[in-house]
Design an enzyme around this catalytic site. Structure first.
Site, PDB file in Angstrom:
ATOM      1  CG  ASP A  31       0.079   1.011   5.449  1.00 61.01           C
ATOM      2  OD1 ASP A  31      -0.095   1.325   4.263  1.00 61.01           O
ATOM      3  OD2 ASP A  31      -0.602   1.492   6.391  1.00 61.01           O
ATOM      4  CE  LYS A  38      -6.875   9.603  -3.465  1.00 62.58           C
ATOM      5  NZ  LYS A  38      -7.457   8.936  -2.259  1.00 62.58           N
ATOM      6  CG  HIS A  48      -3.603   8.769  -0.407  1.00 61.33           C
ATOM      7  ND1 HIS A  48      -4.298   9.501   0.534  1.00 61.33           N
ATOM      8  CD2 HIS A  48      -4.371   7.687  -0.683  1.00 61.33           C
ATOM      9  CE1 HIS A  48      -5.430   8.891   0.814  1.00 61.33           C
ATOM     10  NE2 HIS A  48      -5.500   7.779   0.103  1.00 61.33           N
ATOM     11  CG  HIS A 107      -1.886   1.050   1.339  1.00 63.41           C
ATOM     12  ND1 HIS A 107      -1.946   1.918   2.415  1.00 63.41           N
ATOM     13  CD2 HIS A 107      -2.891   1.419   0.509  1.00 63.41           C
ATOM     14  CE1 HIS A 107      -2.948   2.757   2.255  1.00 63.41           C
ATOM     15  NE2 HIS A 107      -3.531   2.485   1.102  1.00 63.41           N
ATOM     16  NE  ARG A 108      -2.073   5.630   0.962  1.00 64.85           N
ATOM     17  CZ  ARG A 108      -2.671   6.303   1.945  1.00 64.85           C
ATOM     18  NH1 ARG A 108      -1.966   7.113   2.713  1.00 64.85           N
ATOM     19  NH2 ARG A 108      -3.973   6.172   2.158  1.00 64.85           N
ATOM     20  CD  GLU A 126      -7.427   5.070  -4.679  1.00 65.59           C
ATOM     21  OE1 GLU A 126      -8.299   5.896  -4.311  1.00 65.59           O
ATOM     22  OE2 GLU A 126      -6.670   4.487  -3.891  1.00 65.59           O
ATOM     23  CD  GLU A 148      -2.985   1.524  -3.249  1.00 70.12           C
ATOM     24  OE1 GLU A 148      -3.961   2.259  -3.531  1.00 70.12           O
ATOM     25  OE2 GLU A 148      -2.063   1.888  -2.481  1.00 70.12           O
ATOM     26  CG  ASP A 179      -2.949   6.565  -3.973  1.00 69.90           C
ATOM     27  OD1 ASP A 179      -4.032   5.982  -3.830  1.00 69.90           O
ATOM     28  OD2 ASP A 179      -1.992   6.441  -3.171  1.00 69.90           O
TER      29      ASP A 179
END
Length: 246
Positions: A231, A116, A54, A12-13, A114, A39, A41
């Protein structure tokens, strides 16, 4: 959900639990940890550049302030997205830099991008993303996700050769609709939604977020979900090995 599949670990990020989120160093750490997916954004700068961040503003993750959409790429690049307490400096990366990193590392997993667009729609971002990937070679697979269903529908029309996933926190209305229409193949729900529906989970591929607690990771691994978004990819990879083997 098949009971034999190996649950993917998506970072995540990047490795956001250990390094500044959505920075090249965080993505590097996730790859080193053995993550199956990254993953992140994407948003548009004022001058229409695809940037990786993000929040819709830069206030939380950098030493600057203001909305991403109101700052040019040059202005965004001047900001420090690192961690001053640990004397880590970093810039806000462009999508191109992330793709270069994954290609340079010969990454064959998935990039989950993703869009945003749920708070500000960034008119034209779907076309820019589709055009970008139509012109770039890549070593990895693509998964597009968004909380805004219109973005997924628009991008799928332009770039059908990727996977599509609906993000949601509590309301699965649009996720159900897009699944019925075969416009998404999986759901990316909040792990709290998953736990609230654990006794009547739909038979759909799930990749919940943000799965950080070992107990939640274990639950997802024991039920052989399609994946988790976490994370802490290194922690998740180690726990998955203990539960699922491999």
């Amino acid at each position: 959900m098949g009971q034999t599949q190996w649950t993917q670990v998506f970072a995540h990020r990047g490795s956001a639990g250990t390094l500044p989120e959505n920075t090249l160093m965080a993505f590097e750490a996730a790859l080193t940890a053995g993550a199956d997916g990254i993953e992140t954004d994407v948003q548009l700068s004022r001058d229409g550049q695809l940037v990786i961040i993000h929040d819709e503003t830069v206030d939380r993750t950098t030493n600057g302030s203001g909305a991403v959409k109101d700052l040019t790429l040059a202005q965004l690049r001047k900001l420090d997205a690192g961690d001053p307490q640990r004397q880590l400096t970093a810039t806000i990366p462009t999508l191109d830099e992330v793709v270069d990193l994954l290609n340079d590392r010969h990454f064959t997993g998935s990039l989950n991008l993703e869009l945003k667009t749920n708070r500000y729609p960034y008119p034209g971002i779907e076309e820019r993303v589709a055009t970008y990937f139509a012109q770039r070679s890549r070593s990895f697979k693509l998964v597009f996700s968004s909380f805004r269903p219109q973005s997924l529908v628009s991008l799928q029309r332009l770039y059908p050769q990727a996977e599509y996933a609906q993000l949601f926190q509590t309301n699965s209305h649009w996720a159900k609709r897009l699944l019925r229409r075969h416009q998404v193949v999986e759901w990316h729900p909040d792990i709290r939604w998953v736990k609230a529906h654990r006794f009547w989970l739909p038979r759909v591929q799930l990749r919940p977020w943000t799965v950080n607690r070992p107990a939640d990771m274990s639950y997802c691994f024991r039920h052989h979900f399609r994946g988790i978004i976490t994370d802490y990819p290194a922690r998740a990879v180690q726990l998955r090995r203990h539960i699922q083997g491999g």
